[in-house]
Design a protein around this motif. Structure first.
Motif, mmCIF file in Angstrom:
data_model
loop_
_atom_site.group_PDB
_atom_site.id
_atom_site.type_symbol
_atom_site.label_atom_id
_atom_site.label_comp_id
_atom_site.label_asym_id
_atom_site.label_seq_id
_atom_site.Cartn_x
_atom_site.Cartn_y
_atom_site.Cartn_z
ATOM 1 N N GLN A 2 0.704 -1.152 -0.037
ATOM 2 C CA GLN A 2 -0.014 -0.048 0.006
ATOM 3 C C GLN A 2 0.761 1.122 0.205
ATOM 4 O O GLN A 2 1.957 1.285 0.692
ATOM 5 C CB GLN A 2 -0.908 0.006 1.326
ATOM 6 N N THR A 3 0.336 2.081 -0.488
ATOM 7 C CA THR A 3 1.037 3.610 -0.779
ATOM 8 C C THR A 3 -0.088 4.833 -0.472
ATOM 9 O O THR A 3 -1.162 4.492 -0.924
ATOM 10 C CB THR A 3 1.922 3.818 -2.037
ATOM 11 N N ILE A 4 0.556 5.881 -0.130
ATOM 12 C CA ILE A 4 -0.426 7.069 0.231
ATOM 13 C C ILE A 4 0.138 8.238 -0.540
ATOM 14 O O ILE A 4 1.256 8.328 -0.356
ATOM 15 C CB ILE A 4 -0.790 6.972 1.551
ATOM 16 N N HIS A 5 -0.548 8.775 -1.419
ATOM 17 C CA HIS A 5 0.060 10.253 -1.917
ATOM 18 C C HIS A 5 -0.939 11.287 -1.559
ATOM 19 O O HIS A 5 -1.935 11.330 -1.331
ATOM 20 C CB HIS A 5 -0.360 9.878 -3.531
ATOM 21 N N GLN A 6 0.065 12.371 -1.479
ATOM 22 C CA GLN A 6 -0.688 13.683 -1.253
ATOM 23 C C GLN A 6 0.019 14.553 -2.189
ATOM 24 O O GLN A 6 1.073 14.527 -2.477
ATOM 25 C CB GLN A 6 -0.341 14.167 0.270
ATOM 26 N N TRP A 7 -0.980 15.572 -2.643
ATOM 27 C CA TRP A 7 -0.563 16.567 -3.383
ATOM 28 C C TRP A 7 -1.449 17.829 -3.131
ATOM 29 O O TRP A 7 -2.566 17.666 -2.967
ATOM 30 C CB TRP A 7 -0.151 16.373 -4.960
ATOM 31 N N PRO A 8 -0.725 18.940 -3.330
ATOM 32 C CA PRO A 8 0.734 19.244 -3.797
ATOM 33 C C PRO A 8 1.570 19.158 -2.317
ATOM 34 O O PRO A 8 0.864 18.969 -1.402
ATOM 35 C CB PRO A 8 0.712 20.769 -4.280
ATOM 36 N N ALA A 9 2.725 19.152 -2.648
ATOM 37 C CA ALA A 9 3.675 19.061 -1.271
ATOM 38 C C ALA A 9 3.635 20.357 -0.658
ATOM 39 O O ALA A 9 3.796 20.429 0.565
ATOM 40 C CB ALA A 9 4.785 18.668 -1.855
ATOM 41 N N THR A 10 3.777 21.471 -1.289
ATOM 42 C CA THR A 10 3.773 22.741 -0.928
ATOM 43 C C THR A 10 2.560 23.842 -1.793
ATOM 44 O O THR A 10 2.507 23.581 -2.811
ATOM 45 C CB THR A 10 5.372 23.282 -1.190
ATOM 46 N N LEU A 11 2.220 24.610 -0.921
ATOM 47 C CA LEU A 11 1.254 25.431 -1.570
ATOM 48 C C LEU A 11 1.348 26.959 -0.824
ATOM 49 O O LEU A 11 1.195 26.785 0.206
ATOM 50 C CB LEU A 11 -0.199 25.025 -1.388
ATOM 51 N N VAL A 12 1.535 27.863 -1.705
ATOM 52 C CA VAL A 12 1.337 29.392 -1.046
ATOM 53 C C VAL A 12 0.016 30.076 -1.552
ATOM 54 O O VAL A 12 -0.012 29.913 -2.924
ATOM 55 C CB VAL A 12 2.481 30.002 -1.589
ATOM 56 N N GLN A 13 -0.938 30.463 -0.657
ATOM 57 C CA GLN A 13 -2.089 30.750 -1.259
ATOM 58 C C GLN A 13 -2.409 31.996 -0.518
ATOM 59 O O GLN A 13 -2.184 32.275 0.603
ATOM 60 C CB GLN A 13 -3.114 29.910 -0.983
ATOM 61 N N PRO A 14 -3.125 33.179 -1.285
ATOM 62 C CA PRO A 14 -3.670 34.364 -0.517
ATOM 63 C C PRO A 14 -4.737 34.278 0.263
ATOM 64 O O PRO A 14 -5.448 33.096 0.093
ATOM 65 C CB PRO A 14 -3.951 35.348 -1.750
ATOM 66 N N VAL A 15 -4.809 34.824 1.300
ATOM 67 C CA VAL A 15 -6.112 35.015 2.058
ATOM 68 C C VAL A 15 -7.387 35.070 1.409
ATOM 69 O O VAL A 15 -7.225 35.975 0.305
ATOM 70 C CB VAL A 15 -6.046 36.080 3.135
ATOM 71 N N GLY A 16 -8.396 34.092 1.465
ATOM 72 C CA GLY A 16 -9.735 34.193 0.763
ATOM 73 C C GLY A 16 -9.821 33.430 -0.465
ATOM 74 O O GLY A 16 -10.840 33.496 -1.037
ATOM 75 N N SER A 17 -8.608 32.855 -0.560
ATOM 76 C CA SER A 17 -8.676 31.959 -1.796
ATOM 77 C C SER A 17 -9.144 30.826 -1.573
ATOM 78 O O SER A 17 -8.967 30.215 -0.432
ATOM 79 C CB SER A 17 -7.340 31.986 -2.491
ATOM 80 N N PRO A 18 -9.621 29.750 -2.574
ATOM 81 C CA PRO A 18 -10.099 28.546 -2.261
ATOM 82 C C PRO A 18 -8.868 27.275 -2.171
ATOM 83 O O PRO A 18 -7.642 27.874 -2.382
ATOM 84 C CB PRO A 18 -10.784 28.262 -3.515
ATOM 85 N N LEU A 19 -9.129 26.531 -1.486
ATOM 86 C CA LEU A 19 -8.152 25.489 -1.297
ATOM 87 C C LEU A 19 -8.809 24.105 -1.694
ATOM 88 O O LEU A 19 -9.814 23.620 -1.432
ATOM 89 C CB LEU A 19 -7.869 25.273 0.394
ATOM 90 N N SER A 20 -7.844 23.192 -2.124
ATOM 91 C CA SER A 20 -8.265 21.620 -2.664
ATOM 92 C C SER A 20 -6.822 21.087 -2.122
ATOM 93 O O SER A 20 -6.047 21.015 -3.033
ATOM 94 C CB SER A 20 -8.735 21.624 -3.789
ATOM 95 N N LEU A 21 -6.801 20.081 -1.330
ATOM 96 C CA LEU A 21 -5.659 19.240 -1.167
ATOM 97 C C LEU A 21 -6.207 17.786 -1.306
ATOM 98 O O LEU A 21 -7.261 17.360 -0.865
ATOM 99 C CB LEU A 21 -5.198 19.233 0.372
ATOM 100 N N GLU A 22 -5.469 16.831 -1.899
ATOM 101 C CA GLU A 22 -5.868 15.682 -2.443
ATOM 102 C C GLU A 22 -5.043 14.605 -1.842
ATOM 103 O O GLU A 22 -3.674 14.826 -1.598
ATOM 104 C CB GLU A 22 -5.981 15.254 -3.865
ATOM 105 N N CYS A 23 -5.522 13.557 -1.418
ATOM 106 C CA CYS A 23 -5.047 12.278 -0.840
ATOM 107 C C CYS A 23 -5.499 11.090 -1.564
ATOM 108 O O CYS A 23 -6.892 10.991 -1.681
ATOM 109 C CB CYS A 23 -5.338 12.521 0.659
#
Lengths: 113, 112
Positions: A2-23
């Protein structure tokens, strides 16, 4: 295996912007899935967990949400990021229906400016 | 509410020194206990765990931990640390559900 992946590894976002992190998890079926936030000196804070597709339990009320559109996919989202959302986000999985050893992904470092 | 306390946030040792990291939890029932480790640049991973049986459990890389039910403790030990043991160590407790409570972590730095 089994392996587990996450992306992105690093993210810089401005305040008020949306977010989506995937696993995503490979090599297993029907895992329990977890989102944690790790803050220095404060350990791991459980944000959400899921025992199946579409089933989400929230541990901490905040402006984040989670979804599980597929058996091995877990998504962490926000409509509007806050400065306080900065941190290191970890995804983890466990097999079966009982709590056992957790297997962690590499994490996403999020910086909100 | 259930909680996990790790007594030391930062520990600095020289190579070959002995290590003991304290962990106490607050819950009166049956528990599953874990120590996880995060080496620099690596995933958080299991070091050892206790579910039942012998309260002295052995893990990877020469680590061991002792469950003392009367003291609600699960301390981590290693007789002789190496530079490669430099990492952050987390104690964790599960009380039977889907939720595991983690301690705040202890950062260990081993001087070569």
């Amino acid at each position: 295996s089994q392996t587990i992946h996450q992306w992105p590894a690093t993210l810089v976002q401005p305040v008020g912007s949306p977010l989506s992190l995937e696993c995503t998890v490979e090599g297993t079926s029907n895992p329990n899935l977890y989102w944690y936030r790790q803050a220095a000196g404060r350990g791991l804070q459980l944000l959400f967990y899921s025992v199946g597709i579409g089933q989400i339990s929230s541990e901490v009320p905040q402006n984040l949400s989670a979804s599980r559109p597929q058996d091995r996919q877990f998504i962490l989202s926000s409509k509007k990021l806050l400065l306080s959302d900065s941190g290191f986000y970890l995804c983890a999985w466990t097999p079966g229906r009982l709590q056992e050893t957790q297997y962690f992904g590499p994490g996403t470092r999020l910086l909100v400016l | 509410a259930q909680s996990v306390s790790q007594h030391n946030h930062h520990v600095i040792l020289s190579e070959a020194a002995s290590l003991e990291l304290g962990c106490n939890y607050s819950y009166g029932g049956t528990v599953n206990l874990f120590w996880y480790v995060q080496y620099p640049g690596q995933h958080l991973q299991l070091l050892l765990k206790y579910f039942s049986g012998d309260p002295l459990v052995k893990g990877i890389k020469g680590f061991e931990a002792e469950f003392i039910k009367s003291k609600f403790s699960f301390n981590l030990r290693k007789p002789s640390v190496q530079w490669s043991d430099t990492a952050e160590y987390f104690c964790a407790v599960n009380t039977g559900g889907f939720k595991t409570i983690f301690g705040a972590g202890t950062r260990l730095f081993v001087k070569a």
